[in-house]
Design an enzyme around this catalytic site. Structure first.
Site, PDB file in Angstrom:
ATOM      1  N   ASP A  82       0.788  -1.250   0.000  1.00 33.42           N
ATOM      2  CA  ASP A  82       0.000   0.000   0.000  1.00 33.42           C
ATOM      3  C   ASP A  82       0.818   1.298   0.000  1.00 33.42           C
ATOM      4  O   ASP A  82       0.474   2.245   0.724  1.00 33.42           O
ATOM      5  CB  ASP A  82      -0.962   0.021   1.209  1.00 33.42           C
ATOM      6  CG  ASP A  82      -1.936  -1.143   1.223  1.00 33.42           C
ATOM      7  OD1 ASP A  82      -1.835  -2.016   0.348  1.00 33.42           O
ATOM      8  OD2 ASP A  82      -2.794  -1.184   2.121  1.00 33.42           O
ATOM      9  N   CYS A 133      -2.242  -2.441   7.778  1.00 35.62           N
ATOM     10  CA  CYS A 133      -2.116  -3.422   6.700  1.00 35.62           C
ATOM     11  C   CYS A 133      -0.809  -4.203   6.738  1.00 35.62           C
ATOM     12  O   CYS A 133      -0.786  -5.387   6.398  1.00 35.62           O
ATOM     13  CB  CYS A 133      -2.333  -2.743   5.349  1.00 35.62           C
ATOM     14  SG  CYS A 133      -4.066  -2.250   5.168  1.00 35.62           S
ATOM     15  N   LYS A 135      -6.913  -5.216  -2.735  1.00 43.19           N
ATOM     16  CA  LYS A 135      -7.619  -5.668  -1.525  1.00 43.19           C
ATOM     17  C   LYS A 135      -8.559  -4.588  -1.010  1.00 43.19           C
ATOM     18  O   LYS A 135      -8.418  -3.417  -1.368  1.00 43.19           O
ATOM     19  CB  LYS A 135      -6.610  -6.044  -0.446  1.00 43.19           C
ATOM     20  CG  LYS A 135      -5.773  -4.862  -0.033  1.00 43.19           C
ATOM     21  CD  LYS A 135      -4.659  -5.292   0.894  1.00 43.19           C
ATOM     22  CE  LYS A 135      -3.917  -4.105   1.415  1.00 43.19           C
ATOM     23  NZ  LYS A 135      -4.763  -3.102   2.091  1.00 43.19           N
TER      24      LYS A 135
HETATM   25  C1  VGL Z   1      -4.789   0.932   5.822  1.00 40.40           C
HETATM   26  C2  VGL Z   1      -6.260   2.005   7.218  1.00 40.40           C
HETATM   27  C3  VGL Z   1      -7.258   1.865   6.302  1.00 40.40           C
HETATM   28  C4  VGL Z   1      -3.385   0.441   5.562  1.00 40.40           C
HETATM   29  C5  VGL Z   1      -5.785   0.764   4.896  1.00 40.40           C
HETATM   30  O1  VGL Z   1      -2.989   0.312   4.389  1.00 40.40           O
HETATM   31  O2  VGL Z   1      -2.662   0.216   6.551  1.00 40.40           O
HETATM   32  N1  VGL Z   1      -5.035   1.538   6.986  1.00 40.40           N
HETATM   33  N2  VGL Z   1      -7.014   1.240   5.138  1.00 40.40           N
END
Ligand code: VGL
Ligand code: ZN
Length: 182
Positions: A8, A127, A86
């Site tokens: 991410d 994540c 995801k």
């Molecule tokens: C994430 C909060 C909400 C992450 C993703 O990538 O850690 N954190 N969505």
């Protein structure tokens, strides 16, 4: 065979983004530097529909096909063998890359004969943590590259707590300087 999974590293998680991780962009040069040490590099993307229940907990972020969901512009994405999407469903948080719906991450890694999975990216306390714990459970020898992750820290100390929880579960915390090519 070892692989690097970049979690991410997207605009919305970097400074100026919708759910910015403090200093989230600091991971980018570290990740670019270690990429060459891995025969296989893959990434996940948080990839939400705009009306997901996930946005009851978080500000809207990483909406599918928006600039906020793009990789950070300085991330060297050209060597990525595959990208796993995801959080793609309306009722799905999708914190772990092993919950990706675009392809089966565990199956892919097994097919590629990966036994050691190195994890870097954002965010340590969500994540990255969920992905590392799932990797460990799935039987991969799991490493988190400590200087290549950054935490949201909704509460101060969340990132540190997450690292401790991962270590307790059997994940190895490693510094990027300790990774060797072999
Ligand atoms: C994430 C909060 C909400 C992450 C993703 O990538 O850690 N954190 N969505
Ligand atoms: Zn999300």
């Amino acid at each position: 065979m070892k692989a690097l999974l970049i979690v991410d590293v997207q605009n919305d998680f970097c400074p100026g983004g919708a759910l910015a991780v403090p200093e989230g962009d600091k991971v980018v040069p570290v990740i670019n530097r270690i990429m060459d040490l891995f025969p296989l590099v893959i990434a996940s993307k948080d990839w939400h529909p705009k009306d997901t229940v996930h946005f009851k907990k978080w500000p809207s972020h990483c909406v599918q096909d928006t600039p906020g969901a793009d990789f950070h512009p300085l991330l060297n994405a050209s060597n990525l063998k595959k990208i796993f999407l995801k959080g793609t469903k309306n009722k799905d948080d999708g914190y772990s890359a092993f919950e990706a719906t675009s392809a089966d991450l565990a199956g892919f890694l097994k097919k590629e004969k990966v036994d050691e999975l190195y994890i870097a990216g954002l965010a340590t306390d969500y994540c990255v943590k969920a992905t590392a714990l799932d990797a460990d459970k799935a039987g991969f020898e799991t490493f988190v590259v400590e200087d290549a992750v950054a935490a949201v820290n909704v509460k101060p100390g969340d990132g540190e707590k997450a690292l401790k929880a991962m270590a307790r579960a059997g994940v190895t915390l490693i510094n990027s300087a300790e990774i060797s090519k072999e």
